[in-house]
Design an enzyme around this catalytic site. Structure first.
Site, mmCIF file in Angstrom:
data_model
loop_
_atom_site.group_PDB
_atom_site.id
_atom_site.type_symbol
_atom_site.label_atom_id
_atom_site.label_comp_id
_atom_site.label_asym_id
_atom_site.label_seq_id
_atom_site.Cartn_x
_atom_site.Cartn_y
_atom_site.Cartn_z
ATOM 1 C CD GLU A 156 -4.532 -2.949 0.800
ATOM 2 O OE1 GLU A 156 -4.213 -2.023 1.591
ATOM 3 O OE2 GLU A 156 -4.976 -4.031 1.181
ATOM 4 C CG HIS A 202 -8.497 -2.938 8.879
ATOM 5 N ND1 HIS A 202 -7.654 -2.076 8.220
ATOM 6 C CD2 HIS A 202 -8.603 -2.463 10.124
ATOM 7 C CE1 HIS A 202 -7.281 -1.104 9.022
ATOM 8 N NE2 HIS A 202 -7.834 -1.321 10.205
ATOM 9 C CG HIS A 245 -1.937 1.074 1.243
ATOM 10 N ND1 HIS A 245 -3.138 0.960 1.905
ATOM 11 C CD2 HIS A 245 -1.955 2.318 0.682
ATOM 12 C CE1 HIS A 245 -3.841 2.069 1.765
ATOM 13 N NE2 HIS A 245 -3.133 2.902 1.021
#
Length: 239
Positions: free
Chosen positions: A70, A190, A43
């Site tokens: 991401e 998450h 990310h």
């Protein structure tokens, strides 16, 4: 079996805290693949506080497993993804200053924006996934964006799991069924960890992939990366 993609941002955070190249993020990506993970997730953020743009290109050149990038679809991020051509791009609605992803897309308000971005990635043959919570209207409208998958934002599940697993999982089961009915494949991520992952995987229908970083890398500090990946993969075997 649900696939495991390992997010290696935290390894980059550790490297950047001291300068130099220890730990080696590219080697970590290769090792994650070698130790049995089904994918590598990064990310990159605008300030490069963990994964750097150079890391993204370097990793793409050395791994053969699935590569997932991401990020918030700013013009810079969109261009990076088109240049790198990962297997999957996961779009998150994070502002640049966010510490971590902490909300899903409102697919009603952002419908036009997401449709345009996803159309760009489809021209490059890149599979798309959008980060989303369990709001039924947002799940139902996700299909209108043109996305291939949704990634369920699982922090509420992880928080609620400690108190009442059945209550915590219920909206995610509903969301997964709704997404599947709409023709979307399902990812999740998450705050998933060794305590809550097995229950989640067993109860969520049609789950294709989980992306796990913080907890997995933290566990690896104690028990080693290879053993940790093996332990997480064992949680993902469908009963």
């Amino acid at each position: 079996m649900t696939k495991l993609s390992v997010n290696i941002n935290k390894i980059a955070t550790l490297r950047n805290s001291r300068g130099g190249n220890i730990p080696d993020v590219v080697k970590a990506a290769v090792d994650v693949q070698l130790f049995g993970a089904d994918g590598v997730t990064v990310h990159p953020r605008p300030d490069e506080r963990h994964i750097r743009r150079k890391d993204v290109f370097d990793i793409r050149g050395v791994i053969t497993t699935e590569f997932n990038i991401e990020g918030y679809p700013s013009p810079e991020f969109i261009q990076l993804v088109k240049n790198v051509k990962p297997h999957q791009v996961t779009l998150v609605p994070d502002p640049p200053e966010a510490i971590t992803s902490n909300a899903g897309w409102d697919t009603i308000t952002n419908l036009s924006f997401l449709k345009d971005v996803i159309a760009e990635f489809k021209e490059y043959g890149i599979r798309t996934s959008i980060f989303i919570d369990t709001t039924p209207e947002f799940i139902a409208n996700a299909v209108e964006t043109g996305t291939d998958r949704v990634e369920l934002y699982t922090e509420p599940y992880a928080t609620g799991f400690v108190k009442d697993p059945e209550m915590a999982i219920a909206p995610f089961v509903e969301a997964a069924n709704l997404a599947h009915k709409a023709g979307l494949k399902i990812n999740a991520g998450h705050d998933l960890n060794l305590q809550n992952l097995k229950f989640f995987n067993e109860r969520i229908p049609f789950l294709k992939e989980v992306s796990i970083g913080h907890a997995l890398i933290a566990d690896a500090l104690y028990i080693g990366l290879e053993k940790t990946i093996s332990m997480y993969k064992n949680q993902l075997v469908k009963g």
